[in-house]
Design a protein around this motif. Structure first.
Motif, PDB file in Angstrom:
ATOM      1  N   ARG A 289     -55.727  31.089 -35.080  1.00  0.00           N
ATOM      2  CA  ARG A 289     -56.782  31.970 -34.533  1.00  0.00           C
ATOM      3  C   ARG A 289     -56.371  33.446 -34.484  1.00  0.00           C
TER       4      ARG A 289
ATOM      5  N   HIS B   7     -60.502  22.400 -30.727  1.00  0.00           N
ATOM      6  CA  HIS B   7     -61.764  22.964 -30.208  1.00  0.00           C
ATOM      7  C   HIS B   7     -61.774  22.988 -28.679  1.00  0.00           C
TER       8      HIS B   7
ATOM      9  N   ASP C  22     -64.922  33.992 -34.137  1.00  0.00           N
ATOM     10  CA  ASP C  22     -64.449  32.752 -34.760  1.00  0.00           C
ATOM     11  C   ASP C  22     -64.866  32.749 -36.229  1.00  0.00           C
TER      12      ASP C  22
ATOM     13  N   ASN D 100     -64.915  29.898 -39.501  1.00  0.00           N
ATOM     14  CA  ASN D 100     -64.691  28.476 -39.839  1.00  0.00           C
ATOM     15  C   ASN D 100     -64.820  28.246 -41.333  1.00  0.00           C
TER      16      ASN D 100
HETATM   17 MG   LIG Z   1     -64.076  27.517 -35.031  1.00  0.00          MG
END
Ligand SMILES: [Mg+2]
Ligand SMILES: Nc1ncnc2c1ncn2[C@@H]1O[C@H](COP(=O)(O)OP(=O)(O)OP(=O)(O)O)[C@@H](O)[C@H]1O
Ligand SMILES: O=P(O)(O)O[C@H]1[C@H](OP(=O)(O)O)[C@@H](OP(=O)(O)O)[C@@H](O)[C@@H](O)[C@@H]1OP(=O)(O)O
Ligand SMILES: [Mg+2]
Length: 356
Positions: A101, A161, A295, A297
């Motif tokens: 992250r 998550h 975020d 993905n």
């Molecule tokens: Mg994510």
């Protein structure tokens, strides 16, 4: 018979796209509606058997994948050696950047996008590797409560998550490093999810965490931390935070300007060297011209994107047809089908994928 006549007789070329996806992703993504539309446009979607070596399977013109681990990376490498003309969507090294992250959002700061009235960035955040640092006041100087604790690793596991909203120091006990602590930004309970499929960019609204009031900082004990998971995946009819959402109408929320979102999306696509991803954007409740990316993905839930079948089929079609055009262009050094601009973009698209 001339070559164009022979080509006409053969009919349009067919292509095979092999896919390697976890069962959950396969169920949501590989729907009959997508398979049938792609087939009607000359593209066959074929499942890769992950229990057998990838290099022994095919032939595939393109490999689509979302699997984790070194072994899979090696399989792709081997396939690439044996099939130098196939395309891998996307490069495992490029995808890996999204598995942490910190590296995931670093790329946002590298973007140089001009907007006269709007700004974007990432919320203030720190990385914590151990409990000792977590309780060390020094590590906190740059950060204000409330914060969101996020697992450092974003590897697609349920664990990755598991988030927590932390109102004050009392809430720190429950956290399990390695984590990223990110300042919580009040954003009116709505998140914008931006889906990217090659050059296609589509922004949708979803429910998000409700705003946090200033009084929450005085919460004590166990109540100082609120664990949660995948809030933006909550179905619209779900009863979570009922009172808050009763007051809020998603339809009333103004979308960010498409041009602004497209600028960020294209910047990220180039910097990340990825074709298939989405990113989450929130708008600061206090300053409406300020946006944050929180975020990113890889290969998200595209089936939730309106008209996903058409968007994905167009993407495969462009990629496969342009790569054959590109090869013939390279060979013959002439191509009347594409202008220079198109060709340049196609070359860039090809560079963003791995050639196998
Ligand atoms: Mg994510
Ligand atoms: N800095 C922040 N400020 C306010 N809300 C946030 C912030 N970061 C995350 N959130 C909220 O928490 C949710 C989950 O965070 P995040 O998107 O980082 O997690 P994720 O598990 O990677 O989500 P996804 O399912 O999209 O992969 C967001 O959708 C948003 O509702
Ligand atoms: O399908 P998967 O299990 O990969 O789940 C992905 C999920 O898609 P789904 O909605 O199809 O579940 C995505 O949702 P949207 O952003 O599109 O809402 C997003 O949450 C990803 O982070 C998830 O990928 P992961 O990070 O877990 O690998
Ligand atoms: Mg998210």
């Amino acid at each position: 018979m001339t070559e164009p006549e022979r080509e006409r007789e053969r009919g349009p070329p067919r292509f095979t796209v092999g896919y390697a996806l976890a069962p959950k992703k396969q169920n949501s993504f590989i729907r009959d509606s997508l398979v049938n539309l792609a087939r009607s446009r000359g593209i066959d979607l074929v499942k890769i058997d992950t229990t057998r070596p990838l290099a022994d399977q095919g032939p595939f013109h393109c490999v689509l994948h979302k699997l984790y681990g070194q072994e899979w990376k090696e399989q792709l490498g081997e396939f690439r050696l044996r099939n130098p003309n196939a395309v891998i969507i996307d490069s495992p090294d490029a995808i890996e950047r999204l598995h942490n992250r910190i590296s995931m959002l670093q790329v946002v700061s590298e973007l140089e996008i001009e907007s006269r009235s709007l700004t974007f960035g990432i919320p203030k955040q720190i990385v914590i590797y151990d409990k000792e640092t977590l309780f060390d006041q020094q590590s906190w100087v740059a950060l204000k409560f409330p914060v969101i604790s996020k697992p450092l690793v974003a590897d697609g596991s349920a664990k990755s998550h598991k988030m927590a909203l932390v109102y004050n120091h009392d809430g720190l006990n429950k956290l399990k490093p390695p984590i990223v602590l990110q300042e919580f930004v009040n954003h009116g309970g709505v998140i914008f999810k931006v889906y990217v499929v090659g050059s296609h960019v589509q922004c949708v609204k979803r429910k998000s965490l409700p705003d946090v009031s200033a009084s929450s900082s005085s919460t004590s004990g166990d109540a100082a931390v609120l664990p949660f998971s995948q809030v933006s995946n909550i179905a619209t009819d779900e009863k979570a935070e009922e009172k808050y959402y009763e007051m809020m109408d998603l339809d009333d929320t103004k979308m960010p300007p498409q041009e602004f979102i497209e600028g960020i999306a294209n910047g990220l696509r180039g910097a990340l060297k990825l074709n298939l991803f989405n990113f989450d954007v929130i708008r600061d409740a206090r300053f409406a011209e300020r946006y944050f990316i929180i975020d990113i993905n890889y290969f998200p839930g595209y089936a939730k994107m309106p008209c996903y079948e058409t968007v994905l089929t167009d993407f495969f079609w462009d990629l496969l047809n342009n790569s054959s055009k590109l090869n013939s262009f390279d060979k013959e050094e002439s191509n009347t089908c594409c202008g220079d601009g198109d060709l340049k973009r196609e070359r860039e698209d090809k560079e963003n994928s791995i050639h196998v």
